[in-house]
Motif scaffolding. Structure first.
Motif, PDB file in Angstrom:
ATOM      1  N   ILE A  46       0.831  -1.200   0.000  1.00 19.91           N
ATOM      2  CA  ILE A  46       0.000   0.000   0.000  1.00 19.91           C
ATOM      3  C   ILE A  46       0.871   1.257   0.000  1.00 19.91           C
ATOM      4  O   ILE A  46       0.573   2.239  -0.686  1.00 19.91           O
ATOM      5  CB  ILE A  46      -0.973  -0.023   1.197  1.00 19.91           C
ATOM      6  N   THR A  47       1.976   1.220   0.735  1.00 20.79           N
ATOM      7  CA  THR A  47       2.908   2.346   0.732  1.00 20.79           C
ATOM      8  C   THR A  47       3.505   2.531  -0.653  1.00 20.79           C
ATOM      9  O   THR A  47       3.682   3.663  -1.115  1.00 20.79           O
ATOM     10  CB  THR A  47       4.027   2.117   1.764  1.00 20.79           C
ATOM     11  N   GLY A  48       3.805   1.424  -1.336  1.00 22.41           N
ATOM     12  CA  GLY A  48       4.321   1.510  -2.704  1.00 22.41           C
ATOM     13  C   GLY A  48       3.330   2.161  -3.646  1.00 22.41           C
ATOM     14  O   GLY A  48       3.712   2.926  -4.532  1.00 22.41           O
ATOM     15  N   ILE A  49       2.038   1.856  -3.465  1.00 21.27           N
ATOM     16  CA  ILE A  49       1.007   2.491  -4.294  1.00 21.27           C
ATOM     17  C   ILE A  49       1.046   4.007  -4.084  1.00 21.27           C
ATOM     18  O   ILE A  49       1.034   4.784  -5.050  1.00 21.27           O
ATOM     19  CB  ILE A  49      -0.395   1.947  -3.943  1.00 21.27           C
ATOM     20  N   ALA A  50       1.103   4.416  -2.823  1.00 22.02           N
ATOM     21  CA  ALA A  50       1.106   5.850  -2.519  1.00 22.02           C
ATOM     22  C   ALA A  50       2.396   6.519  -2.991  1.00 22.02           C
ATOM     23  O   ALA A  50       2.364   7.601  -3.578  1.00 22.02           O
ATOM     24  CB  ALA A  50       0.911   6.061  -1.029  1.00 22.02           C
ATOM     25  N   ALA A  51       3.530   5.870  -2.759  1.00 20.42           N
ATOM     26  CA  ALA A  51       4.816   6.484  -3.098  1.00 20.42           C
ATOM     27  C   ALA A  51       5.013   6.627  -4.603  1.00 20.42           C
ATOM     28  O   ALA A  51       5.623   7.595  -5.062  1.00 20.42           O
ATOM     29  CB  ALA A  51       5.953   5.662  -2.500  1.00 20.42           C
ATOM     30  N   ASP A  52       4.494   5.682  -5.379  1.00 20.25           N
ATOM     31  CA  ASP A  52       4.679   5.724  -6.821  1.00 20.25           C
ATOM     32  C   ASP A  52       3.548   6.425  -7.561  1.00 20.25           C
ATOM     33  O   ASP A  52       3.564   6.514  -8.782  1.00 20.25           O
ATOM     34  CB  ASP A  52       4.826   4.306  -7.381  1.00 20.25           C
ATOM     35  N   SER A  53       2.559   6.938  -6.832  1.00 18.17           N
ATOM     36  CA  SER A  53       1.412   7.551  -7.502  1.00 18.17           C
ATOM     37  C   SER A  53       1.819   8.871  -8.165  1.00 18.17           C
ATOM     38  O   SER A  53       2.774   9.538  -7.761  1.00 18.17           O
ATOM     39  CB  SER A  53       0.277   7.753  -6.514  1.00 18.17           C
ATOM     40  N   HIS A  54       1.075   9.238  -9.198  1.00 17.93           N
ATOM     41  CA  HIS A  54       1.326  10.511  -9.883  1.00 17.93           C
ATOM     42  C   HIS A  54       1.078  11.696  -8.954  1.00 17.93           C
ATOM     43  O   HIS A  54       1.683  12.747  -9.120  1.00 17.93           O
ATOM     44  CB  HIS A  54       0.434  10.631 -11.118  1.00 17.93           C
ATOM     45  N   LEU A  55       0.193  11.510  -7.962  1.00 13.58           N
ATOM     46  CA  LEU A  55      -0.111  12.599  -7.032  1.00 13.58           C
ATOM     47  C   LEU A  55       1.094  12.985  -6.186  1.00 13.58           C
ATOM     48  O   LEU A  55       1.209  14.122  -5.739  1.00 13.58           O
ATOM     49  CB  LEU A  55      -1.270  12.202  -6.113  1.00 13.58           C
ATOM     50  N   THR A  56       1.993  12.023  -5.950  1.00  9.28           N
ATOM     51  CA  THR A  56       3.184  12.309  -5.144  1.00  9.28           C
ATOM     52  C   THR A  56       4.420  12.512  -6.001  1.00  9.28           C
ATOM     53  O   THR A  56       5.535  12.558  -5.492  1.00  9.28           O
ATOM     54  CB  THR A  56       3.444  11.164  -4.139  1.00  9.28           C
ATOM     55  N   GLY A  57       4.222  12.582  -7.316  1.00 10.23           N
ATOM     56  CA  GLY A  57       5.350  12.814  -8.210  1.00 10.23           C
ATOM     57  C   GLY A  57       6.041  11.549  -8.670  1.00 10.23           C
ATOM     58  O   GLY A  57       7.096  11.609  -9.299  1.00 10.23           O
ATOM     59  N   GLY A  58       5.466  10.392  -8.369  1.00  7.52           N
ATOM     60  CA  GLY A  58       6.064   9.129  -8.787  1.00  7.52           C
ATOM     61  C   GLY A  58       5.651   8.749 -10.197  1.00  7.52           C
ATOM     62  O   GLY A  58       4.789   9.380 -10.803  1.00  7.52           O
ATOM     63  N   PRO A  59       6.259   7.703 -10.731  1.00  9.72           N
ATOM     64  CA  PRO A  59       5.956   7.283 -12.102  1.00  9.72           C
ATOM     65  C   PRO A  59       4.579   6.639 -12.247  1.00  9.72           C
ATOM     66  O   PRO A  59       3.994   6.655 -13.328  1.00  9.72           O
ATOM     67  CB  PRO A  59       7.059   6.276 -12.431  1.00  9.72           C
ATOM     68  N   GLY A  60       4.061   6.037 -11.195  1.00 14.34           N
ATOM     69  CA  GLY A  60       2.739   5.430 -11.240  1.00 14.34           C
ATOM     70  C   GLY A  60       2.650   4.203 -12.125  1.00 14.34           C
ATOM     71  O   GLY A  60       1.574   3.785 -12.513  1.00 14.34           O
ATOM     72  N   ASN A  61       3.781   3.583 -12.451  1.00 15.18           N
ATOM     73  CA  ASN A  61       3.786   2.491 -13.420  1.00 15.18           C
ATOM     74  C   ASN A  61       3.456   1.120 -12.832  1.00 15.18           C
ATOM     75  O   ASN A  61       3.204   0.197 -13.583  1.00 15.18           O
ATOM     76  CB  ASN A  61       5.131   2.435 -14.137  1.00 15.18           C
ATOM     77  N   LYS A  62       3.453   0.957 -11.529  1.00 10.11           N
ATOM     78  CA  LYS A  62       3.183  -0.353 -10.928  1.00 10.11           C
ATOM     79  C   LYS A  62       1.913  -0.357 -10.079  1.00 10.11           C
ATOM     80  O   LYS A  62       1.662  -1.304  -9.365  1.00 10.11           O
ATOM     81  CB  LYS A  62       4.364  -0.796 -10.069  1.00 10.11           C
ATOM     82  N   ALA A  63       1.137   0.689 -10.166  1.00  6.83           N
ATOM     83  CA  ALA A  63      -0.036   0.811  -9.304  1.00  6.83           C
ATOM     84  C   ALA A  63      -1.045  -0.296  -9.566  1.00  6.83           C
ATOM     85  O   ALA A  63      -1.620  -0.848  -8.633  1.00  6.83           O
ATOM     86  CB  ALA A  63      -0.686   2.177  -9.477  1.00  6.83           C
ATOM     87  N   GLY A  64      -1.284  -0.635 -10.816  1.00  2.20           N
ATOM     88  CA  GLY A  64      -2.261  -1.668 -11.139  1.00  2.20           C
ATOM     89  C   GLY A  64      -1.921  -3.002 -10.517  1.00  2.20           C
ATOM     90  O   GLY A  64      -2.772  -3.649  -9.895  1.00  2.20           O
ATOM     91  N   ARG A  65      -0.673  -3.418 -10.657  1.00  7.86           N
ATOM     92  CA  ARG A  65      -0.243  -4.696 -10.088  1.00  7.86           C
ATOM     93  C   ARG A  65      -0.341  -4.672  -8.570  1.00  7.86           C
ATOM     94  O   ARG A  65      -0.752  -5.648  -7.948  1.00  7.86           O
ATOM     95  CB  ARG A  65       1.192  -4.995 -10.533  1.00  7.86           C
ATOM     96  N   ARG A  66       0.006  -3.563  -7.981  1.00  8.50           N
ATOM     97  CA  ARG A  66      -0.053  -3.460  -6.524  1.00  8.50           C
ATOM     98  C   ARG A  66      -1.490  -3.458  -6.013  1.00  8.50           C
ATOM     99  O   ARG A  66      -1.780  -4.059  -4.983  1.00  8.50           O
ATOM    100  CB  ARG A  66       0.696  -2.217  -6.054  1.00  8.50           C
ATOM    101  N   VAL A  67      -2.386  -2.801  -6.716  1.00  5.00           N
ATOM    102  CA  VAL A  67      -3.793  -2.802  -6.314  1.00  5.00           C
ATOM    103  C   VAL A  67      -4.359  -4.218  -6.418  1.00  5.00           C
ATOM    104  O   VAL A  67      -5.086  -4.675  -5.529  1.00  5.00           O
ATOM    105  CB  VAL A  67      -4.612  -1.795  -7.158  1.00  5.00           C
ATOM    106  N   VAL A  68      -4.024  -4.924  -7.497  1.00 11.78           N
ATOM    107  CA  VAL A  68      -4.486  -6.304  -7.647  1.00 11.78           C
ATOM    108  C   VAL A  68      -3.926  -7.172  -6.520  1.00 11.78           C
ATOM    109  O   VAL A  68      -4.641  -8.017  -5.963  1.00 11.78           O
ATOM    110  CB  VAL A  68      -4.092  -6.861  -9.033  1.00 11.78           C
ATOM    111  N   SER A  69      -2.671  -6.961  -6.140  1.00 13.59           N
ATOM    112  CA  SER A  69      -2.072  -7.723  -5.038  1.00 13.59           C
ATOM    113  C   SER A  69      -2.795  -7.448  -3.729  1.00 13.59           C
ATOM    114  O   SER A  69      -3.103  -8.377  -2.971  1.00 13.59           O
ATOM    115  CB  SER A  69      -0.590  -7.362  -4.883  1.00 13.59           C
ATOM    116  N   ALA A  70      -3.072  -6.182  -3.447  1.00 14.91           N
ATOM    117  CA  ALA A  70      -3.775  -5.831  -2.212  1.00 14.91           C
ATOM    118  C   ALA A  70      -5.186  -6.408  -2.217  1.00 14.91           C
ATOM    119  O   ALA A  70      -5.661  -6.919  -1.190  1.00 14.91           O
ATOM    120  CB  ALA A  70      -3.809  -4.309  -2.043  1.00 14.91           C
ATOM    121  N   CYS A  71      -5.859  -6.367  -3.360  1.00 13.95           N
ATOM    122  CA  CYS A  71      -7.207  -6.942  -3.456  1.00 13.95           C
ATOM    123  C   CYS A  71      -7.172  -8.459  -3.266  1.00 13.95           C
ATOM    124  O   CYS A  71      -8.074  -9.030  -2.639  1.00 13.95           O
ATOM    125  CB  CYS A  71      -7.844  -6.582  -4.789  1.00 13.95           C
TER     126      CYS A  71
END
Length: 124
Positions: A46-71
């Motif tokens: 979950i921290t990786g989702i937040a840290a890599d999000s576009h809102l925090t200036g991250g690339p946002g390239n792994k959010a989908g995989r991380r959300v699926v993992s958390a789900c």
């Protein structure tokens, strides 16, 4: 030693042993390098989702995989809780064994491929 103090030390010892066991489990999961499917630290994903999000200036390239993992972890927790609350006491254990057998069979079949993720990690 008074009974209360002895019980407190026994509980503390159990907590320390469980923490060591979970630490070893987490180290093994990280050494196997299964992407974002950590077994003991959902907060890392979950921290990786937040840290890599576009809102925090991250690339946002792994959010989908991380959300699926958390789900996937959430669905596993819900299924386990439902099995404990509404099923036979051995049902969660049987479900865990069945899922482990299916995952082991899938990993064995997939490990026979020559995909890049099947090769051992090398030191940099």
């Amino acid at each position: 030693m008074p009974v209360m103090l002895r019980e407190a030390w026994a509980r503390f010892t159990l907590i320390v042993l469980l923490a060591l066991g979970l630490g070893v489990q987490n180290s093994a999961a990280r050494a196997l390098a299964v992407p974002d499917l950590t077994t003991t630290v959902l907060t890392l994903t979950i921290t990786g989702i937040a840290a890599d999000s576009h809102l925090t200036g991250g690339p946002g390239n792994k959010a989908g995989r991380r959300v699926v993992s958390a789900c996937a972890m959430l669905l596993g927790a819900v299924a386990g809780a439902a099995a404990v609350l509404h099923g036979h006491p051995t049902l969660p254990l049987l479900l865990a064994v069945a899922i482990l057998a299916a995952a082991s069979a899938a990993a064995t079949a997939l490990a026979r491929t020559d995909a890049p993720w099947t090769r051992p990690l090398t030191e940099k």
